[in-house]
Design a protein around this motif. Structure first.
Motif, PDB file in Angstrom:
ATOM      1  N   LYS A 184       0.845  -1.189   0.000  1.00  0.00           N
ATOM      2  CA  LYS A 184       0.000   0.000   0.000  1.00  0.00           C
ATOM      3  C   LYS A 184       0.886   1.246   0.000  1.00  0.00           C
ATOM      4  CE  LYS A 184      -3.711  -2.342   2.491  1.00  0.00           C
ATOM      5  NZ  LYS A 184      -4.469  -2.452   3.755  1.00  0.00           N
ATOM      6  N   GLN A 218       0.586  -3.262   5.537  1.00  0.00           N
ATOM      7  CA  GLN A 218       1.055  -2.660   4.300  1.00  0.00           C
ATOM      8  C   GLN A 218       0.947  -3.577   3.085  1.00  0.00           C
ATOM      9  OE1 GLN A 218       1.017   0.647   5.430  1.00  0.00           O
ATOM     10  NE2 GLN A 218       2.461   0.751   3.754  1.00  0.00           N
ATOM     11  N   GLY A 220      -0.466  -5.061  -0.052  1.00  0.00           N
ATOM     12  CA  GLY A 220      -1.420  -4.556  -1.026  1.00  0.00           C
ATOM     13  C   GLY A 220      -2.136  -5.667  -1.779  1.00  0.00           C
TER      14      GLY A 220
END
Length: 250
Positions: A184, A218, A220
């Motif tokens: 992300k 984090q 994604g």
């Protein structure tokens, strides 16, 4: 005897003079300013706190494909960050005086770093010519930390302090490649640390060590089907950890 007495008196006088020079305080009104500015440079190391699915079938979104070629014919794929790669940080300092002992500090900056996610199976990446044991994640962060600084009482030209606060970081790195493990772009961090202020005649120099821990997962989206899916699917949670050694000039 007289010569010895003279030598002792001279040594005492010289020591007293040196001690007095050492006790000269610089920038005695520096901390009374409402607002002051500066710049900072530093070194960082980026890391991940990795939580894996063990086995990968615990991932509710994982679907085993019998046609997909597994490197070891097993589903226990694990990853971690084993190698620390040093990075670089630069920024500006804005400091607001709240009281004699407290300051509110905003230090926007830019950080460059790399993390190497190591797997227990060979890493097959379409962007590489041959299999490796790790996948490299390079990041360029826009940093926006807001910190509360508590300063101890000044001792001559030195003053230790601690900091605590939070930060938002946006990863602005872009590649034309299809990443094997996508992250992300933005995330929030909790930060704390400490340092030491030293006052020179014309500026204040500080050495500071800070730890930042990511509050958001984090990991994604999955990569496109051209990449192997199980490298990302084997990871349950991926949180950033950052250690920064900074040198402030104010």
């Amino acid at each position: 005897m007289k010569k010895l007495l003279v030598v002792i008196v001279l040594l005492f006088w010289g020591s007293s003079s040196f001690a007095q020079k050492q006790k000269v305080n610089f920038l005695t009104t520096f901390d009374d300013k409402l607002i002051h500015f500066g710049f900072t440079v530093g070194l960082n190391t980026l890391d991940f706190n990795v939580v894996n699915y063990n086995p990968i079938s615990e991932n509710p979104d994982f679907v085993f494909s019998p046609t997909e070629r597994w490197p070891t014919n097993q589903t226990n794929i694990r990853s971690d960050v084993a190698t620390i790669v040093p990075g670089f940080t630069v920024g500006i300092i804005s400091s607001l005086r709240l009281s004699e002992d407290f300051n509110l500090r905003f230090l926007p900056g830019l950080s460059f770093g790399e993390r190497q996610i190591t797997y227990n199976v060979p890493v097959i990446d379409i962007n590489n010519y041959e299999a490796t044991q790790y996948y490299s994640v390079k990041s360029t962060f826009l940093d926006f930390p807001l910190l509360l600084k508590y300063k101890a009482r000044r001792i001559n030209n030195d003053r230790p302090y601690v900091i605590i606060g939070s930060a938002y970081r946006q990863d602005i790195s872009r590649t034309a490649q299809e990443d094997l493990v996508k992250l992300k772009k933005g995330g929030f961090y909790a930060e704390f640390g400490g340092g030491w202020d030293h006052y020179f005649p014309f500026f204040r120099f500080s050495v500071e060590l800070k730890f930042s821990y990511g509050l958001n997962n984090q990991l994604g989206d999955l990569p496109a089907p051209v990449q192997k899916q199980y490298y990302a699917q084997s990871i349950k949670d991926l949180r950033s950890k950052i250690f920064t050694l900074s040198f402030h000039f104010e």
